[in-house]
Write an enzyme that holds these catalytic residues in place. Structure first.
Site, PDB file in Angstrom:
ATOM      1  N   THR B 338      31.804  64.884 112.076  1.00 15.68           N
ATOM      2  CA  THR B 338      32.114  66.093 111.295  1.00 15.68           C
ATOM      3  C   THR B 338      32.286  67.335 112.178  1.00 15.68           C
ATOM      4  O   THR B 338      31.980  67.317 113.364  1.00 15.68           O
ATOM      5  CB  THR B 338      30.999  66.356 110.267  1.00 15.68           C
ATOM      6  OG1 THR B 338      29.742  66.239 110.924  1.00 15.68           O
ATOM      7  CG2 THR B 338      31.055  65.375 109.136  1.00 15.68           C
ATOM      8  N   SER B 364      28.773  75.472 112.265  1.00 17.80           N
ATOM      9  CA  SER B 364      30.108  75.169 111.761  1.00 17.80           C
ATOM     10  C   SER B 364      31.058  75.348 112.934  1.00 17.80           C
ATOM     11  O   SER B 364      31.212  76.454 113.448  1.00 17.80           O
ATOM     12  CB  SER B 364      30.466  76.123 110.631  1.00 17.80           C
ATOM     13  OG  SER B 364      31.803  75.938 110.277  1.00 17.80           O
ATOM     14  N   ARG B 365      31.677  74.236 113.384  1.00 21.74           N
ATOM     15  CA  ARG B 365      32.435  74.304 114.631  1.00 21.74           C
ATOM     16  C   ARG B 365      33.818  74.935 114.456  1.00 21.74           C
ATOM     17  O   ARG B 365      34.365  75.445 115.398  1.00 21.74           O
ATOM     18  CB  ARG B 365      32.563  72.908 115.242  1.00 21.74           C
ATOM     19  CG  ARG B 365      31.232  72.429 115.755  1.00 21.74           C
ATOM     20  CD  ARG B 365      31.332  71.083 116.415  1.00 21.74           C
ATOM     21  NE  ARG B 365      30.023  70.465 116.411  1.00 21.74           N
ATOM     22  CZ  ARG B 365      29.723  69.321 115.866  1.00 21.74           C
ATOM     23  NH1 ARG B 365      30.678  68.621 115.273  1.00 21.74           N
ATOM     24  NH2 ARG B 365      28.508  68.835 115.890  1.00 21.74           N
ATOM     25  N   VAL B 366      34.381  74.829 113.268  1.00 23.63           N
ATOM     26  CA  VAL B 366      35.724  75.388 113.101  1.00 23.63           C
ATOM     27  C   VAL B 366      35.791  76.465 112.027  1.00 23.63           C
ATOM     28  O   VAL B 366      36.782  77.175 111.933  1.00 23.63           O
ATOM     29  CB  VAL B 366      36.763  74.285 112.756  1.00 23.63           C
ATOM     30  CG1 VAL B 366      36.948  73.336 113.913  1.00 23.63           C
ATOM     31  CG2 VAL B 366      36.386  73.537 111.497  1.00 23.63           C
TER      32      VAL B 366
END
Lengths: 176, 518
Positions: B338, B364-366
């Site tokens: 994810t 939250s990476r993006v």
């Protein structure tokens, strides 16, 4: 399931040692042996018995080969089965040999079911009909089954052609 | 409606007269072994992997193991009536599910059969449940926000449309509640929601349905339910069915939110099937392809390129951990697949911090690219601030004497934590979130007692709805918090506080009077 796998491998190996034009001869020999064992249960039981010694089994096979006019190669194959302790699967191996020969020669074995006896003309017609779906020679083994009510059902392990009244009635029922 | 027997007879008569004599030609096999939802079939020579097969008694199955001499099928229904020797027919189709707007508001099983007793679904289109994820060219980076309505998430762990954000935590930490809140917040937006219950209790699914119905969220949602009492085969296909329903909307240029609740139970169902199919067990007895099981599912989340309509499918998979251990097999797998995770902690939950999000371990990476500018400007350093507060708080517990700055930082931290708390099923519009966080972050709440903060929050929301409506609109503009808006925000905060101080004063006087009278 292991029976099938073993039988497939041994029969495949044997068939590979035969020229395609000799396969029919091999099929005949296999059928002769199978029929003989079917009629002589005691010999079959002896051959598959785990307590009987392999050298005696080989002697019996030698004598059988002489009497039933089995070729040397098929006889040697049976001895290999004895040495590898796979003679227990003899029946399955024989069945697989016939199946694989038929596959190589494009012969399709089907079971034909009808509700009533049929004449040779109808049988021929059905054979022609089945040929539409397979590209090769069709062998039909006929038997009577009242449950299909009428029409016919042709099937083998991969294909079923259902032209029976019972199936039509079932489809009719599904529509409602 | 009353049915006339004559009418039925007439229809049957017509059918018989016009009956088209049909010959069924089908590729078949025979059942050689059946049990535990699995059937081994001999024959079916040319069958495809994942092909749908039809057993006698109209029970469907799916070919999963293509072996040398037999085919291992999972049975998608009751296997009691299937027996050795039964004929199995090929259908030459992959398992399909109905798709389209007809499904909205409905509760279905993973095969598309309605479970809500509201009659048949007259879907015009069907799509295979297993579809290849889109390629690189068809996609574009995640850039639009998907607001959850939860302050803690929208400010610190923003989710973008097309993102895959894992919700992870122990049992009873509010994972499903978080997902349901997100669905509720999509009301009056263009996002369709699909909630997929895998291995859940039927009562839990019923509760979710009830909440969604209460909040009128069912109108834009589809519930796919494969409850704990369903066979593992049904549980196994459930997330793929849901993903297909979502993909249909995405391909139409619409936006979809798909919630997989939960993938740990999905993995367990798949493990059961794999072991019964005699696939070699690996770590924790899961089969070797358990990573692929989830990666191919979550890869289907995407943001389409503008040429393809710009639709999106956002995935919120849920994973249940045991004793807060996120280093076991399935959690680590899904974390790595994810684009971030929201980590919920039992300790926080029981200390009254709800949603019980651990800001340090959540990421939250993006989503940062998708966060609206004003929120980014206001809450950019919120995570760091909170992390520092947690460290200080731990340090302060030793009873050491603290300097003024540290005390100030602690006071601010407590207020920030309080502000990020939120009731269940009460999503908050993003402009209101920004206003509250701005106020807390800039110290306007520092001199107010903690227990008053929820009241202040309500006041803020009311003012944004009434006299500061313009400010709320400005906060949603792409320019973010400009100097002018910042000035306006400061004056807004001062007014809220002054209103409030006046009220506090009034209430304290009333209290004094009451005491005096007594």
């Amino acid at each position: 399931m292991i029976r099938n796998i073993v039988a497939k491998r041994y029969s495949n190996a044997l068939i590979q040692t035969f020229q395609p034009d000799k396969l029919k001869l091999l099929e005949n020999e296999v059928k002769i042996l199978t029929n003989f064992l079917r009629d002589n249960k005691q010999i079959e039981e002896f051959l598959i018995s785990p307590v009987a010694e392999n050298r005696f089994k080989k002697e019996v096979l030698e004598k059988l080969a002489e009497g039933l006019k089995i070729s040397d190669r098929f006889n040697d194959f049976l001895k290999v089965l004895v040495d590898a302790d796979r003679i227990f699967f003899l029946k399955d191996v024989c069945h697989q040999i016939v199946r694989q020969i038929h596959q190589r020669l494009n012969i399709y074995d089907f079971q034909l079911l009808t509700a009533y006896p049929i004449d040779s003309k109808t049988l021929k017609k059905i054979k022609e009909f089945v040929k539409i779906y397979v590209s090769g020679e069709v062998h039909l083994k006929h038997s009577i089954d009242k449950r299909i009510k009428g029409g016919f059902l042709v099937y083998n392990e991969n294909l079923a052609i259902n032209a029976s009244i019972a199936n039509s009635l079932l489809n009719f029922k599904r529509e409602f | 409606m009353k049915i006339q027997p004559e009418e039925i007879s007439r229809i049957i008569k017509e059918k018989i007269e016009k009956y088209d004599y049909r010959i069924d030609v089908s590729e078949v096999g025979r059942v050689i072994e059946v049990g535990d939802g699995i059937a081994r079939v001999y024959g079916l020579k040319d069958i495809m992997a994942s092909e749908l097969v039809l057993f006698d008694n109209d029970v469907y199955g799916m070919a999963l193991n293509l072996e040398e001499d037999n085919v291992g099928c999972i049975i998608l229904g009751e296997c009691d009536q299937i027996k050795e020797g039964d004929i199995v027919k090929r259908t030459k189709n992959i398992v399909q599910v109905p798709v389209g707007e007809e499904l909205l508001g409905r509760i279905i099983n993973p095969l598309g059969i309605p479970l809500d007793g509201r009659g048949e679904i007259n879907a015009k289109r069907f799509m295979p449940i297993e579809r290849k994820a889109l390629g690189v060219i068809q996609r574009q980076p995640v850039k639009e926000p998907l607001q959850t309505g939860l302050k803690a998430i929208d400010s610190m762990i923003p989710i973008g449309r097309g993102q895959r954000e894992l919700i992870i935590g122990d049992r009873k930490t509010g994972k499903t509640a978080l997902a349901v809140d997100t669905i509720i917040n999509q009301k009056d937006t263009d996002v369709y929601c699909i909630y997929i219950a895998i291995g859940q209790k039927r009562s839990s699914v019923a509760k979710v349905v009830e909440v969604l119905r209460e909040h009128k969220a069912l109108d834009y949602s589809v519930i796919v339910s494969a409850s704990a009492s369903e066979p593992p085969s049904i549980q196994y296909i459930a997330p793929y069915s849901g993903a297909t329903i979502g993909e249909f909307f995405r391909d139409q240029g619409k936006h979809t939110l798909v919630i997989y609740d939960d993938l740990s139970k999905h993995a367990v169902a798949y493990r059961q099937l794999s072991l019964l199919l005699r696939r070699p067990p690996g770590r924790e007895a899961y089969p070797g392809d358990v990573f692929y099981l989830h990666s191919r599912l979550l890869e289907r989340a995407s943001k389409l390129s503008d040429e393809l309509g710009g639709g999106s499918l956002t995935a919120l998979p849920i994973i249940e951990t045991q004793a807060s251990d996120i280093s076991t097999y399935i959690p680590t797998n899904v974390i790595s697949i994810t684009d971030g995770q929201i980590y919920l902690e039992t300790k926080l939950f029981y200390s009254g911090i709800r949603p019980a999000i651990n800001a340090g371990d959540s990421v939250s990476r993006v989503g940062g690219n998708a966060q609206i500018k004003a929120m980014k400007d206001v809450a950019g350093k919120l995570r760091i601030e909170l992390a520092q507060f947690r460290e200080l708080e731990a340090f302060a517990k030793f009873g050491t004497e603290l300097d003024k700055d540290t005390q100030q930082q602690l006071t601010r931290g407590y207020r920030l934590v309080e502000v990020l708390k939120q009731d269940q099923y009460v999503p908050i519009p993003v402009e209101k979130q920004i206003a509250v966080i701005f106020m807390a972050y800039n110290g306007y709440l520092d001199d107010l007692p903690l227990e008053i903060i929820p009241v202040v929050e309500r006041e803020i929301f009311q003012m944004i709805d009434t006299e500061y409506k313009g400010l709320g609109k400005k906060l949603l503009q792409p320019e973010g918090v400009t100097e002018e808006i910042e000035r306006e925000l400061h004056s807004f905060c001062k007014q809220v506080k002054s209103n409030f101080e006046h009220q506090i004063l009034k209430s304290s006087r009333e209290n004094e009077l009451e005491i005096n009278e007594k």
